[in-house]
Design a protein around this motif. Structure first.
Motif, PDB file in Angstrom:
ATOM      1  N   VAL A 189       0.836  -1.206   0.000  1.00  0.00           N
ATOM      2  CA  VAL A 189       0.000   0.000   0.000  1.00  0.00           C
ATOM      3  C   VAL A 189       0.869   1.254   0.000  1.00  0.00           C
ATOM      4  CG1 VAL A 189      -1.748   1.312   1.249  1.00  0.00           C
ATOM      5  CG2 VAL A 189      -1.884  -1.188   1.174  1.00  0.00           C
ATOM      6  N   GLY A 190       0.676   2.094  -1.008  1.00  0.00           N
ATOM      7  CA  GLY A 190       1.384   3.366  -1.090  1.00  0.00           C
ATOM      8  C   GLY A 190       2.859   3.269  -1.411  1.00  0.00           C
ATOM      9  N   LYS A 191       3.318   2.101  -1.818  1.00  0.00           N
ATOM     10  CA  LYS A 191       4.743   1.902  -2.075  1.00  0.00           C
ATOM     11  C   LYS A 191       5.056   1.978  -3.568  1.00  0.00           C
ATOM     12  CE  LYS A 191       6.079   0.851   2.205  1.00  0.00           C
ATOM     13  NZ  LYS A 191       4.788   1.057   2.915  1.00  0.00           N
ATOM     14  N   SER A 192       6.195   2.580  -3.893  1.00  0.00           N
ATOM     15  CA  SER A 192       6.758   2.505  -5.234  1.00  0.00           C
ATOM     16  C   SER A 192       7.756   1.358  -5.264  1.00  0.00           C
ATOM     17  CB  SER A 192       7.474   3.806  -5.581  1.00  0.00           C
ATOM     18  OG  SER A 192       8.621   3.975  -4.756  1.00  0.00           O
ATOM     19  N   ALA A 193       8.259   1.052  -6.447  1.00  0.00           N
ATOM     20  CA  ALA A 193       9.279   0.005  -6.554  1.00  0.00           C
ATOM     21  C   ALA A 193      10.508   0.363  -5.715  1.00  0.00           C
ATOM     22  CB  ALA A 193       9.668  -0.199  -8.015  1.00  0.00           C
ATOM     23  N   ASP A 194      10.938   1.612  -5.771  1.00  0.00           N
ATOM     24  CA  ASP A 194      12.121   2.024  -4.999  1.00  0.00           C
ATOM     25  C   ASP A 194      11.865   1.926  -3.498  1.00  0.00           C
ATOM     26  OD1 ASP A 194      13.552   2.500  -7.303  1.00  0.00           O
ATOM     27  OD2 ASP A 194      13.221   4.675  -7.283  1.00  0.00           O
ATOM     28  N   ASP A 195      10.649   2.330  -3.069  1.00  0.00           N
ATOM     29  CA  ASP A 195      10.294   2.209  -1.656  1.00  0.00           C
ATOM     30  C   ASP A 195      10.392   0.753  -1.215  1.00  0.00           C
ATOM     31  OD1 ASP A 195       9.645   4.925  -1.527  1.00  0.00           O
ATOM     32  OD2 ASP A 195       7.507   4.560  -1.922  1.00  0.00           O
ATOM     33  N   TYR A 196       9.836  -0.115  -2.037  1.00  0.00           N
ATOM     34  CA  TYR A 196       9.788  -1.528  -1.676  1.00  0.00           C
ATOM     35  C   TYR A 196      11.198  -2.117  -1.596  1.00  0.00           C
ATOM     36  CZ  TYR A 196       8.837  -6.475  -1.580  1.00  0.00           C
ATOM     37  OH  TYR A 196       8.819  -7.803  -1.202  1.00  0.00           O
ATOM     38  N   ILE A 197      12.025  -1.799  -2.562  1.00  0.00           N
ATOM     39  CA  ILE A 197      13.384  -2.339  -2.572  1.00  0.00           C
ATOM     40  C   ILE A 197      14.137  -1.902  -1.316  1.00  0.00           C
ATOM     41  CG2 ILE A 197      15.606  -2.233  -3.767  1.00  0.00           C
ATOM     42  CD1 ILE A 197      13.911  -1.983  -6.388  1.00  0.00           C
ATOM     43  N   ALA A 198      14.000  -0.632  -0.939  1.00  0.00           N
ATOM     44  CA  ALA A 198      14.669  -0.140   0.273  1.00  0.00           C
ATOM     45  C   ALA A 198      14.126  -0.844   1.511  1.00  0.00           C
ATOM     46  CB  ALA A 198      14.472   1.372   0.394  1.00  0.00           C
ATOM     47  N   LEU A 199      12.813  -0.986   1.589  1.00  0.00           N
ATOM     48  CA  LEU A 199      12.192  -1.685   2.714  1.00  0.00           C
ATOM     49  C   LEU A 199      12.675  -3.127   2.795  1.00  0.00           C
ATOM     50  CD1 LEU A 199       8.401  -1.690   3.607  1.00  0.00           C
ATOM     51  CD2 LEU A 199       9.587  -3.848   3.242  1.00  0.00           C
ATOM     52  N   ARG A 200      12.719  -3.793   1.655  1.00  0.00           N
ATOM     53  CA  ARG A 200      13.092  -5.204   1.614  1.00  0.00           C
ATOM     54  C   ARG A 200      14.548  -5.394   2.037  1.00  0.00           C
ATOM     55  NH1 ARG A 200       9.822  -8.540   2.564  1.00  0.00           N
ATOM     56  NH2 ARG A 200      11.424  -9.016   4.095  1.00  0.00           N
TER      57      ARG A 200
END
Length: 302
Positions: free
Chosen positions: A241-252
């Motif tokens: 929710v509310g994540k971009s690909a870059d957000d997700y990669i950093a989170l992961r």
């Protein structure tokens, strides 16, 4: 604790899905059946292993066989979604018991080549011959009158695939329940960007698609759950929710750096890259696992 649930067919061309939760490994095994023909497929079966004693058993797989007999089903496929790092596959045991063919994604060959080096197995075949069928992205097959399609879903592993069967999708370790998140991507061959792309492909399925996950870790000490929908994942999964690909990669990357390796990864991959075959007995009749030391990065000493 709930360890079984039946998700019933929603109409013609859709399956009954029986889920069996293994509390030792937090894994879910599935029996996907066609109500019209009573034919079924087994997905991600578990072979019991106790790492403290080295004992193996078939309690989980035998529970599947008991259900199949009780429901008067016929097994037509034994399917793995990927080479598991946290439990042994019971595919070969069930193949012997039922005569049904085994299958996995064709990119298992890349995983075999990678782990062949880790285990230093110069004689290991890496052409996937340990399974009866290797599925490519877009391949279709049938379970009775049910139509099934294969999606390649890399990121968690190189070989991960999703089975879309009627109005259901078996998403292995790509997505967990909406209150938990998504799979890690730091195993050998894993990749966070590929995992993001795989998640987006799954979430592009119709919103009412029933999604079945490979594990549940019971946040907040709730009972195990393993069914959601595309709509629920889009609306509530905190990694989506509310994540971009870059957000997700950093989170992961951040989350994975804090996780210890699964306790059975070095045990399980030497069984699961061989299609669920235990090592051959040695001269004394005993089987032995081979544990490479200092083979994996990312140890968490905490």
């Amino acid at each position: 604790m709930k360890t079984f649930a039946l998700s019933q067919s929603t109409g013609a061309g859709t399956p009954d899905v029986a889920g069996f939760f293994d509390s030792r490994t937090f894994s879910v095994q599935y029996i996907v059946s066609d109500p019209a023909t009573r034919q079924c497929a087994i997905i991600d079966p578990v072979l019991d292993f106790d790492e403290k004693s080295g004992a193996t058993a078939t309690f989980c797989a035998d529970a599947l066989l008991a259900y199949i007999e009780e429901q008067q089903l016929t097994v037509t496929w034994i399917l793995d979604t990927h080479p598991h790092a946290d439990h042994f596959s019971a595919a070969q045991y069930l193949r012997h018991k039922t005569g049904a063919p085994t299958a996995i994604g064709q990119h298992i060959t890349s995983v075999q080549a990678l782990w062949k080096d880790i285990y230093h197995w110069p004689e290991m075949p890496t052409d996937g011959r340990q399974w009866d069928t290797l599925f490519a992205a877009g391949d279709t097959f049938h379970i009775g009158e049910l139509s099934a399609q294969v999606l390649h879903s890399p990121g968690h592993t190189l070989a991960s695939i999703t089975y879309v069967i009627g109005d259901t999708a078996f998403v292995h370790d790509t997505l967990f329940q909406p209150d938990f998140g998504t799979a890690r991507a730091d195993f050998p061959g894993g990749d966070a960007k590929s995992l993001w792309d795989s998640i987006q492909q799954i979430l592009a399925l119709p919103s009412k698609t029933r999604l079945f996950t490979g594990h549940d870790y019971m946040p907040g000490e709730r009972d195990p759950e393993w069914e959601s929908s595309v709509a629920e994942q889009r609306a509530h999964n905190p990694h989506v929710v509310g994540k971009s690909a870059d957000d997700y990669i950093a989170l992961r990357h951040k989350r994975d750096s804090e996780l210890p390796m699964p306790k059975l990864i070095l045990h399980a991959l030497q069984v699961n890259t061989l299609g669920g075959r235990l090592p051959e007995p040695e001269a004394n009749g005993k089987r032995y696992l081979k544990i490479p030391l200092d083979a994996l990065d990312g140890v968490n000493w905490g």
